[in-house]
Design an enzyme around this catalytic site. Structure first.
Site, PDB file in Angstrom:
ATOM      1  CB  VAL A 114      31.441 -18.922  36.753  1.00  0.00           C
ATOM      2  CG1 VAL A 114      30.068 -19.250  37.335  1.00  0.00           C
ATOM      3  CG2 VAL A 114      32.542 -19.613  37.541  1.00  0.00           C
ATOM      4  CG  ASP A 115      33.375 -24.981  33.754  1.00  0.00           C
ATOM      5  OD1 ASP A 115      32.673 -25.633  34.540  1.00  0.00           O
ATOM      6  OD2 ASP A 115      34.126 -25.502  32.908  1.00  0.00           O
ATOM      7  CG  ASP A 116      31.262 -23.568  40.886  1.00  0.00           C
ATOM      8  OD1 ASP A 116      32.045 -24.452  41.283  1.00  0.00           O
ATOM      9  OD2 ASP A 116      30.721 -22.771  41.670  1.00  0.00           O
ATOM     10  CB  THR A 117      29.835 -28.189  39.797  1.00  0.00           C
ATOM     11  OG1 THR A 117      28.598 -27.820  39.182  1.00  0.00           O
ATOM     12  CG2 THR A 117      29.913 -27.580  41.197  1.00  0.00           C
ATOM     13  CD1 TRP A 182      30.353 -15.175  45.902  1.00  0.00           C
ATOM     14  CD2 TRP A 182      29.856 -17.270  45.321  1.00  0.00           C
ATOM     15  NE1 TRP A 182      29.105 -15.168  45.317  1.00  0.00           N
ATOM     16  CE2 TRP A 182      28.768 -16.440  44.951  1.00  0.00           C
ATOM     17  CE3 TRP A 182      29.776 -18.641  45.052  1.00  0.00           C
ATOM     18  CZ2 TRP A 182      27.626 -16.938  44.331  1.00  0.00           C
ATOM     19  CZ3 TRP A 182      28.634 -19.130  44.431  1.00  0.00           C
ATOM     20  CH2 TRP A 182      27.581 -18.284  44.090  1.00  0.00           C
TER      21      TRP A 182
END
Length: 207
Positions: A114-117, A182
């Site tokens: 995942v690319d979150d922040t 999430w």
């Protein structure tokens, strides 16, 4: 209440299969570097779909980076939040690579779930580029070309940044873009049957 998205192993398999033709066309990687622990399973699945007939399997290296912290105020014990500092827990296995110079001039695909922040991905790209450039100064050769594949990109304001040429030239590939929720991946599940049941209920509610 934290909004959750349940992802199954079948979902991950299909997302990798779907992304593989684009990765072959635009990246054609010679090496994959999986960011642990979320990048391990996607990288292994991708390798099957990226293998060209008559060619050897693409090698997979692993690096360990930690950013997430347990949410102490959340009622969900399995929910974490992004931390503020990337911790390096594992780096490239030079006993397998030989010298860092073996990465010089290579097309390298960084894989994460995942690319979150974007903080972790920024750290990985910068540190890997720095290591390879040091090797390039020592051994010579062409610059390595780094690309990124993630299963999910969260549509949110990012804290980290990636090289503009990477994001505009097809070297950043996200199988899906989702909201800021999430994401529950199957390898994080304690009870996989319960996890899959929650995923099935979620998909049924969306139909």
């Amino acid at each position: 209440m934290v909004q959750k998205l349940y992802v199954t192993y079948n979902d991950v398999h299909k997302l990798c299969q779907e992304a593989a033709p684009r990765l072959l066309e635009e990246v054609n990687p010679q090496l994959m570097i999986a960011i642990g622990g979320g990048g391990y399973v996607p990288a292994r699945i991708l390798r099957s779909f990226l293998k060209r007939p008559g060619n050897p399997n693409i090698p997979i290296q692993a690096i360990g980076l930690s950013l997430y912290e347990q949410l102490s105020t959340s009622t969900d014990a399995d929910v974490e939040e992004p931390g503020t500092k990337v911790t390096r827990t594992q780096w490239l296995d030079l006993s397998a690579l030989g010298e860092m110079g073996s990465l010089v001039g290579k097309r390298i695909l960084i894989v994460d779930e995942v690319d979150d922040t974007r903080t972790t991905l920024e750290y990985a790209v910068k540190e890997l580029e720095k290591d390879v450039e040091l090797a390039r100064a020592k051994f010579g050769g062409e610059a390595a070309q780094f690309s990124i594949f993630v299963l999910h990109n969260k549509d949110k304001q990012k804290k980290g940044t990636l090289p503009e040429e990477m994001t505009t030239s097809g070297r950043y590939v996200a199988a899906r873009t989702v909201g800021d929720e999430w994401i529950c991946y199957p390898w994080e599940a304690i009870d996989i049957d319960e996890h899959d049941a929650n995923a099935a209920k979620q998909k049924e509610a969306q139909n």
